[in-house]
Structure formats: structure tokens, C-alpha cells
Design an enzyme around this catalytic site. Structure first.
Site, mmCIF file in Angstrom:
data_model
loop_
_atom_site.group_PDB
_atom_site.id
_atom_site.type_symbol
_atom_site.label_atom_id
_atom_site.label_comp_id
_atom_site.label_asym_id
_atom_site.label_seq_id
_atom_site.Cartn_x
_atom_site.Cartn_y
_atom_site.Cartn_z
ATOM 1 C CG ASN A 87 43.811 20.575 -4.999
ATOM 2 O OD1 ASN A 87 43.648 20.032 -6.082
ATOM 3 N ND2 ASN A 87 44.902 20.361 -4.246
ATOM 4 C CB SER A 138 34.456 17.212 -9.033
ATOM 5 O OG SER A 138 33.885 16.000 -9.431
ATOM 6 C CE1 TYR A 152 39.968 10.724 -6.700
ATOM 7 C CE2 TYR A 152 39.149 10.329 -8.917
ATOM 8 C CZ TYR A 152 39.841 11.111 -8.017
ATOM 9 O OH TYR A 152 40.406 12.303 -8.443
ATOM 10 C CE LYS A 156 38.113 13.878 -6.160
ATOM 11 N NZ LYS A 156 38.565 15.142 -5.593
#
Ligand SMILES: NC(=O)c1ccc[n+]([C@@H]2O[C@H](COP(=O)([O-])OP(=O)(O)OC[C@H]3O[C@@H](n4cnc5c(N)ncnc54)[C@H](OP(=O)(O)O)[C@@H]3O)[C@@H](O)[C@H]2O)c1
Length: 250
Positions: A87, A138, A152, A156
Site C-alpha cells: 500500500n 493503485s 503519480y 499507478k
């Protein structure tokens, strides 16, 4: 068999704040043994005092020289892992007026290569479980483009593809793989955001949804559904989406 040996074991990264902290609490309350990682224990301290079944294992996931030692530490606490929830992550936005292109490197190094390093740490221990589950985080950001999210969003999207391919490879070892795509959650990561965040959830709400969804081991779980629908529209009507979200012409 002792009570501690009966418990299912999960490794959670990014457990010291936000979603990871809430997930750690959720797993502990459900009777799991939790091995929790981050660089610093931070907000985990209260839970460490309250639960014997929680252990903190420090890990800077960008430092691949730590991989072997973290694997050995985890295996000193448990011979196998039933689940790993990868995570940990971070976010920075690109300012196109003064672009810091090195930021692409920083974000990929934490979010993507950090997750790959974490897989290297935990996969041998997952393979030793009878019904293992590998989970990566993600983001709903991959469902439609957002301004300034070049780094970012790319990190992801890379996670999403990496996990979907890994799922194919790991089927032969009986390891299930799930990719989680959360919407906006109120954590230190998003508290810096200056734009409006539709359908913002608390970390406890997000953790509850994730925990419940993981029980059926879906390939992917995107939530909340209202945001998924909004982003579906953005993806299918890209010109309209661009006109709504792109900064106005100077
Ligand atoms: N909040 C949202 O709206 C949202 C939406 C979609 C997806 N996500 C994803 O959910 C995950 C958790 O985010 P969050 O919102 O809960 O953020 P957060 O509260 O900022 O937590 C991030 C966690 O990652 C850890 N971390 C950061 N860099 C690390 C490193 N180099 N090595 C090891 N651990 C590291 C942090 O601990 P240390 O700093 O002590 O290492 C912390 O425990 C992230 O992957 C994020 O991208 C969040």
C-alpha cells in the site's frame, strides 16, 4: 498449535498513516497477525501498545539493499504470509511553469519500483502459504487523466499493468493477485491537495471497503462506484473532460 500460530498473517506496507494505518487496525480487529512496515512507526505507536499481534518491521522500499534483510525479518516472525497488502506510496504534482522533471524519477522510485521491491521481499513467503493473496494499491487516477498528475498517474498505471501481468505468472503457484483502485481518501497524502476531491472518504471507510472486497479476491476493486462512473465518462468523452479539467489558456 498455539493461538498465535492459528492466526492468519498479513504484511502491510505504508502502515504508519492514512489508509495503511486504518487497514492495519481493521486486520487486527479481525484477529489477524499483522507485520506492518513503513520507514518510521509514526502513528502505529498506539496500536503497537494495544495489540500483541502487531509487529513493526522498518522498511524503506526504495532501498533495494534492504530487501534481503526485510525478508529475513518477516520470516523470523512467520514462516509464511497469507496476504501482503502493498500500500505504501507518495504523491507530487508537476508544475508545468517550473517543471521538476526529476520528480518523475522520485515518484516512480517510491510508488512503482518500491512496490516491485516489496514483491521481491514477500513473494517467497507468500508461496509458502496454502492460499496466498498478493494485493497492490493503485488509484482511480488511472481511469482518466488528471492535470499535473503525470508522475503519480503513470506510477499507478504501471502498478496496475505490473499486477495484471504478475497475476498471470503467479497462477501456477496458486497466488491470487488483486489491484485496488481507491478514490479520494482523507489522509496526509491528499490533505495537501488544493482542488476539490469528489466523494472524499475517511481512511476507516476506505479500509472497511477494501477489507470486505478482498475477501472474494477480485482481480480489481475500484471504489467508490460514483467516482468510477464519473471517470468512465471522462475516459469516453475525452474532449469534454479536457475542457472541464485543463487549466484555462493564458
Ligand atoms: N489518499 C488517497 O486519496 C489515495 C487514493 C488512491 C490511492 N492512494 C494510495 O494509497 C496508498 C496510501 O496512501 P495514503 O493516502 O494512506 O498516504 P499516507 O497517509 O501519506 O501514507 C503513506 C504511507 O507510505 C509510507 N511510505 C512512503 N514512502 C515510503 C518509502 N520510501 N518506504 C516505505 N514506506 C513509505 C509512509 O510511511 P513513512 O513515511 O514512515 O515511510 C506511510 O505509511 C498510496 O499508495 C496512495 O498512492 C491514496
Amino acid at each position: 498449535m498455539s493461538q498465535a500460530m492459528d492466526k492468519k498473517v498479513v504484511w502491510i506496507t505504508g502502515a504508519s498513516s492514512g489508509i495503511g494505518l486504518a487497514l492495519t487496525k481493521r486486520y487486527l480487529e479481525d484477529g489477524w497477525r499483522v507485520l506492518a512496515s513503513a520507514r518510521k512507526s509514526g502513528e502505529l505507536e498506539d496500536l503497537l501498545e494495544a495489540f500483541d499481534s502487531l509487529t513493526f518491521v522498518p522498511f524503506d522500499m526504495t532501498d533495494d539493499s534492504q530487501i534481503e534483510a526485510v525478508h529475513d525479518t518477516l520470516s523470523s516472525y512467520s514462516a509464511h504470509l497469507d496476504c501482503a497488502v502493498l500500500n505504501a506510496g507518495t504523491c507530487e504534482y508537476l508544475d508545468i511553469n517550473e517543471p521538476d522533471w526529476k520528480m518523475m524519477d522520485r515518484i516512480m522510485s517510491v510508488n512503482f519500483f518500491g512496490l516491485v521491491n516489496s514483491v521481491e521481499v514477500c513473494l517467497p513467503l507468500l508461496k509458502k502459504a496454502s492460499s496466498p493473496h498478493l494485493v497492490g494499491v493503485s488509484s482511480q487516477a488511472v481511469q482518466a487523466a488528471f492535470p499535473q498528475a503525470e508522475a503519480y498517474g503513470a506510477s499507478k498505471a504501471a502498478i496496475r499493468y505490473f499486477l495484471s501481468s504478475l497475476r498471470m505468472n503467479l497462477k501456477q503457484f496458486n497466488v491470487d493477485v488483486t489491484c485496488l483502485l481507491p478514490g479520494f481518501v482523507d489522509t496526509p497524502l491528499t490533505q495537501k491537495n488544493t482542488f476539490s476531491m469528489p466523494f472524499l472518504m475517511s481512511p476507516d471507510d476506505a479500509a472497511k471497503r477494501m477489507f470486505n472486497a478482498l475477501e472474494s479476491r477480485p482481480f480489481e476493486y475500484a471504489f467508490p462506484k460514483r467516482l468510477t462512473a464519473m471517470l468512465w465518462a471522462g475516459r469516453h468523452f475525452p474532449k469534454l473532460w479536457l475542457s472541464m479539467l485543463a487549466p484555462k489558456t493564458k
